[in-house]
Design an enzyme around this catalytic site. Structure first.
Site, mmCIF file in Angstrom:
data_model
loop_
_atom_site.group_PDB
_atom_site.id
_atom_site.type_symbol
_atom_site.label_atom_id
_atom_site.label_comp_id
_atom_site.label_asym_id
_atom_site.label_seq_id
_atom_site.Cartn_x
_atom_site.Cartn_y
_atom_site.Cartn_z
ATOM 1 N N GLY A 1 30.122 41.617 37.077
ATOM 2 C CA GLY A 1 30.827 40.374 37.347
ATOM 3 C C GLY A 1 32.170 40.545 38.017
ATOM 4 N N HIS A 2 32.569 41.757 38.235
ATOM 5 C CA HIS A 2 33.889 41.987 38.833
ATOM 6 C C HIS A 2 33.713 42.352 40.296
ATOM 7 C CE1 HIS A 2 38.056 43.638 39.069
ATOM 8 N NE2 HIS A 2 38.264 42.618 38.267
ATOM 9 N N TYR A 3 33.691 41.319 41.126
ATOM 10 C CA TYR A 3 33.442 41.445 42.556
ATOM 11 C C TYR A 3 32.082 42.094 42.830
ATOM 12 C CZ TYR A 3 38.450 40.599 42.572
ATOM 13 O OH TYR A 3 39.691 40.074 42.346
#
Length: 125
Positions: free
Chosen positions: A35-37
């Protein structure tokens, strides 16, 4: 919810009165990268902070058998990203006086310096 552990098997390169140096491979399969980029995964900065914190705790335990409390994040500057699969190196210079630990940490990968942190800890009363 369980904690995400990215840096299992961190290797201690140096641990002495002056500080501690560790390095570890950033697990590319860690769920934090989902979910982080997603199109450009990078390690969230809080995990760099946690890596420094774990190194300081290990140093305090080995040197004096205490578990200090993080009292203040004095500064935290990020310079370049840490990617999945990178080897993150953390070098902490630790100054202890009157139950206070001042920490200056420099973090990096094989490519570049990634972050600098200044933290203050207090030993338990």
């Amino acid at each position: 919810m369980s904690a995400v552990t990215l840096l299992t098997g961190a290797q201690v390169l140096r641990l002495d009165e002056a500080g501690v140096e560790v390095r570890a491979v950033v697990d590319p399969a860690a769920p934090v990268f989902d979910g982080h980029y997603p199109a450009f995964p990078i390690l969230p900065g809080v995990f760099t902070l946690d890596t420094v914190h774990q190194a300081v705790l290990r140093h305090a335990d080995e040197q004096q058998g205490v578990v200090p409390v993080l009292e203040e994040v004095r500064s935290m500057r990020f310079f370049s990203p840490v990617f999945p699969g990178d080897v993150l190196s953390v070098d902490c210079v630790i100054t202890c006086a009157d139950g206070v630990r001042d920490v200056r940490a420099r973090c990096g990968t094989d490519r570049d310096k990634t972050a600098t942190l200044r933290l203050r800890y207090r030993d338990p009363a």
